[in-house]
Design a protein around this motif. Sequence first.
Motif, PDB file in Angstrom:
ATOM      1  N   THR A  69       0.808  -1.214   0.000  1.00 31.97           N
ATOM      2  CA  THR A  69       0.000   0.000   0.000  1.00 31.97           C
ATOM      3  C   THR A  69       0.840   1.263   0.000  1.00 31.97           C
ATOM      4  OG1 THR A  69      -0.178  -0.026   2.405  1.00 31.97           O
ATOM      5  CG2 THR A  69      -1.945  -1.099   1.155  1.00 31.97           C
ATOM      6  N   THR A  70       2.062   1.204   0.515  1.00 31.05           N
ATOM      7  CA  THR A  70       2.866   2.417   0.608  1.00 31.05           C
ATOM      8  C   THR A  70       3.841   2.587  -0.541  1.00 31.05           C
ATOM      9  OG1 THR A  70       4.503   1.310   1.991  1.00 31.05           O
ATOM     10  CG2 THR A  70       2.736   2.491   3.117  1.00 31.05           C
ATOM     11  N   SER A  71       4.254   1.502  -1.191  1.00 28.64           N
ATOM     12  CA  SER A  71       5.263   1.652  -2.242  1.00 28.64           C
ATOM     13  C   SER A  71       4.605   1.969  -3.579  1.00 28.64           C
ATOM     14  CB  SER A  71       6.100   0.386  -2.368  1.00 28.64           C
ATOM     15  OG  SER A  71       5.326  -0.653  -2.875  1.00 28.64           O
ATOM     16  N   LYS A  72       5.212   2.900  -4.276  1.00 31.05           N
ATOM     17  CA  LYS A  72       4.748   3.243  -5.609  1.00 31.05           C
ATOM     18  C   LYS A  72       5.903   2.991  -6.563  1.00 31.05           C
ATOM     19  CE  LYS A  72       1.407   6.501  -4.125  1.00 31.05           C
ATOM     20  NZ  LYS A  72       0.485   7.439  -4.444  1.00 31.05           N
ATOM     21  N   THR A  73       5.587   2.528  -7.741  1.00 27.95           N
ATOM     22  CA  THR A  73       6.623   2.261  -8.720  1.00 27.95           C
ATOM     23  C   THR A  73       7.175   3.583  -9.223  1.00 27.95           C
ATOM     24  OG1 THR A  73       5.440   0.276  -9.370  1.00 27.95           O
ATOM     25  CG2 THR A  73       7.117   1.061 -10.871  1.00 27.95           C
ATOM     26  N   GLU A  74       8.489   3.705  -9.176  1.00 31.04           N
ATOM     27  CA  GLU A  74       9.133   4.918  -9.659  1.00 31.04           C
ATOM     28  C   GLU A  74       9.081   4.935 -11.177  1.00 31.04           C
ATOM     29  OE1 GLU A  74      13.528   7.008  -9.670  1.00 31.04           O
ATOM     30  OE2 GLU A  74      13.197   5.243  -8.443  1.00 31.04           O
ATOM     31  N   SER A  75       8.843   6.106 -11.728  1.00 28.35           N
ATOM     32  CA  SER A  75       8.770   6.265 -13.170  1.00 28.35           C
ATOM     33  C   SER A  75       9.641   7.436 -13.591  1.00 28.35           C
ATOM     34  CB  SER A  75       7.319   6.504 -13.586  1.00 28.35           C
ATOM     35  OG  SER A  75       7.214   6.651 -14.968  1.00 28.35           O
ATOM     36  N   ILE A  76      10.390   7.249 -14.680  1.00 25.82           N
ATOM     37  CA  ILE A  76      11.230   8.309 -15.242  1.00 25.82           C
ATOM     38  C   ILE A  76      10.657   8.627 -16.622  1.00 25.82           C
ATOM     39  CG2 ILE A  76      13.534   8.957 -15.980  1.00 25.82           C
ATOM     40  CD1 ILE A  76      14.593   6.764 -14.046  1.00 25.82           C
ATOM     41  N   ASP A  77      10.150   9.840 -16.784  1.00 21.17           N
ATOM     42  CA  ASP A  77       9.513  10.241 -18.035  1.00 21.17           C
ATOM     43  C   ASP A  77      10.341  11.296 -18.742  1.00 21.17           C
ATOM     44  OD1 ASP A  77       7.253   8.596 -17.524  1.00 21.17           O
ATOM     45  OD2 ASP A  77       6.434  10.142 -16.211  1.00 21.17           O
ATOM     46  N   SER A  78      10.430  11.174 -20.060  1.00 22.61           N
ATOM     47  CA  SER A  78      11.079  12.206 -20.869  1.00 22.61           C
ATOM     48  C   SER A  78      10.343  12.331 -22.193  1.00 22.61           C
ATOM     49  CB  SER A  78      12.569  11.909 -21.080  1.00 22.61           C
ATOM     50  OG  SER A  78      12.773  10.632 -21.610  1.00 22.61           O
ATOM     51  N   SER A  79      10.511  13.484 -22.827  1.00 21.14           N
ATOM     52  CA  SER A  79       9.786  13.772 -24.063  1.00 21.14           C
ATOM     53  C   SER A  79      10.605  14.720 -24.930  1.00 21.14           C
ATOM     54  CB  SER A  79       8.446  14.422 -23.718  1.00 21.14           C
ATOM     55  OG  SER A  79       7.780  14.848 -24.875  1.00 21.14           O
ATOM     56  N   SER A  80      10.393  14.631 -26.240  1.00 22.62           N
ATOM     57  CA  SER A  80      11.081  15.529 -27.164  1.00 22.62           C
ATOM     58  C   SER A  80      10.436  16.906 -27.200  1.00 22.62           C
ATOM     59  CB  SER A  80      11.069  14.938 -28.572  1.00 22.62           C
ATOM     60  OG  SER A  80       9.731  14.884 -29.045  1.00 22.62           O
ATOM     61  N   GLY A  81       9.224  17.002 -26.715  1.00 25.01           N
ATOM     62  CA  GLY A  81       8.487  18.267 -26.795  1.00 25.01           C
ATOM     63  C   GLY A  81       7.694  18.342 -28.094  1.00 25.01           C
ATOM     64  N   GLU A  82       7.563  19.533 -28.621  1.00 26.83           N
ATOM     65  CA  GLU A  82       6.802  19.754 -29.854  1.00 26.83           C
ATOM     66  C   GLU A  82       7.446  19.037 -31.040  1.00 26.83           C
ATOM     67  OE1 GLU A  82       3.844  21.498 -30.235  1.00 26.83           O
ATOM     68  OE2 GLU A  82       3.910  21.426 -28.050  1.00 26.83           O
ATOM     69  N   PRO A  83       6.645  18.619 -32.031  1.00 29.59           N
ATOM     70  CA  PRO A  83       7.206  17.966 -33.219  1.00 29.59           C
ATOM     71  C   PRO A  83       8.249  18.850 -33.897  1.00 29.59           C
ATOM     72  CG  PRO A  83       4.822  17.757 -33.205  1.00 29.59           C
ATOM     73  CD  PRO A  83       5.178  18.686 -32.078  1.00 29.59           C
ATOM     74  N   GLN A  84       9.332  18.225 -34.346  1.00 37.64           N
ATOM     75  CA  GLN A  84      10.404  18.966 -35.008  1.00 37.64           C
ATOM     76  C   GLN A  84      10.995  18.160 -36.149  1.00 37.64           C
ATOM     77  OE1 GLN A  84      13.934  19.262 -32.222  1.00 37.64           O
ATOM     78  NE2 GLN A  84      12.326  18.717 -30.769  1.00 37.64           N
ATOM     79  N   VAL A  95      11.808   9.815 -46.007  1.00 37.78           N
ATOM     80  CA  VAL A  95      12.282  10.597 -44.863  1.00 37.78           C
ATOM     81  C   VAL A  95      11.152  10.753 -43.840  1.00 37.78           C
ATOM     82  CG1 VAL A  95      14.037  11.932 -46.122  1.00 37.78           C
ATOM     83  CG2 VAL A  95      11.707  12.815 -45.935  1.00 37.78           C
ATOM     84  N   LEU A  96      11.552  11.082 -42.614  1.00 36.93           N
ATOM     85  CA  LEU A  96      10.591  11.391 -41.557  1.00 36.93           C
ATOM     86  C   LEU A  96      10.741  12.865 -41.184  1.00 36.93           C
ATOM     87  CD1 LEU A  96      10.992   8.279 -39.208  1.00 36.93           C
ATOM     88  CD2 LEU A  96       9.219   8.695 -40.922  1.00 36.93           C
ATOM     89  N   VAL A  97       9.608  13.555 -41.044  1.00 33.89           N
ATOM     90  CA  VAL A  97       9.588  14.958 -40.637  1.00 33.89           C
ATOM     91  C   VAL A  97       8.578  15.119 -39.497  1.00 33.89           C
ATOM     92  CG1 VAL A  97      10.286  15.846 -42.901  1.00 33.89           C
ATOM     93  CG2 VAL A  97       7.857  15.540 -42.406  1.00 33.89           C
ATOM     94  N   ASP A  98       8.587  16.266 -38.863  1.00 36.88           N
ATOM     95  CA  ASP A  98       7.662  16.551 -37.745  1.00 36.88           C
ATOM     96  C   ASP A  98       7.710  15.433 -36.699  1.00 36.88           C
ATOM     97  OD1 ASP A  98       6.920  18.831 -39.165  1.00 36.88           O
ATOM     98  OD2 ASP A  98       5.256  17.805 -40.151  1.00 36.88           O
ATOM     99  N   GLU A  99       8.895  15.104 -36.249  1.00 36.47           N
ATOM    100  CA  GLU A  99       9.102  13.982 -35.325  1.00 36.47           C
ATOM    101  C   GLU A  99       8.931  14.404 -33.868  1.00 36.47           C
ATOM    102  OE1 GLU A  99      12.711  11.651 -36.191  1.00 36.47           O
ATOM    103  OE2 GLU A  99      12.911  12.882 -37.985  1.00 36.47           O
ATOM    104  N   SER A 100       8.397  13.493 -33.078  1.00 31.98           N
ATOM    105  CA  SER A 100       8.336  13.678 -31.628  1.00 31.98           C
ATOM    106  C   SER A 100       8.294  12.306 -30.969  1.00 31.98           C
ATOM    107  CB  SER A 100       7.120  14.508 -31.216  1.00 31.98           C
ATOM    108  OG  SER A 100       5.926  13.818 -31.499  1.00 31.98           O
ATOM    109  N   TRP A 101       8.679  12.257 -29.708  1.00 31.05           N
ATOM    110  CA  TRP A 101       8.680  11.000 -28.977  1.00 31.05           C
ATOM    111  C   TRP A 101       8.413  11.245 -27.490  1.00 31.05           C
ATOM    112  CZ3 TRP A 101      12.221  11.328 -25.164  1.00 31.05           C
ATOM    113  CH2 TRP A 101      13.345  12.122 -25.371  1.00 31.05           C
ATOM    114  N   ASP A 102       7.887  10.221 -26.857  1.00 33.01           N
ATOM    115  CA  ASP A 102       7.681  10.187 -25.413  1.00 33.01           C
ATOM    116  C   ASP A 102       8.249   8.875 -24.912  1.00 33.01           C
ATOM    117  OD1 ASP A 102       6.059  12.613 -24.949  1.00 33.01           O
ATOM    118  OD2 ASP A 102       4.612  11.573 -26.237  1.00 33.01           O
ATOM    119  N   CYS A 103       8.883   8.906 -23.754  1.00 33.02           N
ATOM    120  CA  CYS A 103       9.480   7.710 -23.187  1.00 33.02           C
ATOM    121  C   CYS A 103       9.168   7.654 -21.701  1.00 33.02           C
ATOM    122  CB  CYS A 103      10.987   7.726 -23.414  1.00 33.02           C
ATOM    123  SG  CYS A 103      11.825   6.305 -22.698  1.00 33.02           S
ATOM    124  N   SER A 104       8.703   6.510 -21.239  1.00 35.10           N
ATOM    125  CA  SER A 104       8.415   6.307 -19.821  1.00 35.10           C
ATOM    126  C   SER A 104       9.124   5.043 -19.349  1.00 35.10           C
ATOM    127  CB  SER A 104       6.903   6.182 -19.602  1.00 35.10           C
ATOM    128  OG  SER A 104       6.636   5.990 -18.238  1.00 35.10           O
TER     129      SER A 104
END
Length: 166
Positions: free
Chosen positions: A32-47, A101-110
Amino acid sequence: MIPNVLSSPPSPTRVPLTISTVANAFVKLRRTTSKTESIDSSSGEPQTHPSLQREGATSKRKVPLVQSDLFFCRDAVDVPKLLRGSRVSLLERAENIGANVLVDESWDCSIRVPRDRRHGSFKVQVRYSASASRSSLPDPQKPVALDRVQNVSGLMTIVDREELSL
């Protein structure tokens, strides 16, 4: 007959104090007390990579694509390698529809950190989105915004990879 108003309530059931009952209490408390730690990162707006940004470098027609992967890694997490893997899969799908080619790229990682890092595995979800396009210039072959990644240091071993359906 008059009910006895002053009688005491029934006594609670006593649980014998043994090693197993104490251990079970600690397990329940930890859950009940432990929560799974999560590390989140993101590229932000598409580029788009700088080499493909100039006027006329890519065709006007763009097809949006998304790649979602779930990686299970041991000992560490090298996010740029995982992003490259997802981006390569996305570029292969783009090539299947005639783009190069790929354009307007973005990503999210958890990254879900295991409770016991020595024996557990990291669960990493990567969502990479981009638009497929045509160009006379080559694709840069690398993810955007690599300066925004958050890694878990060490030597990563990829145990499993699952492509998630959207």
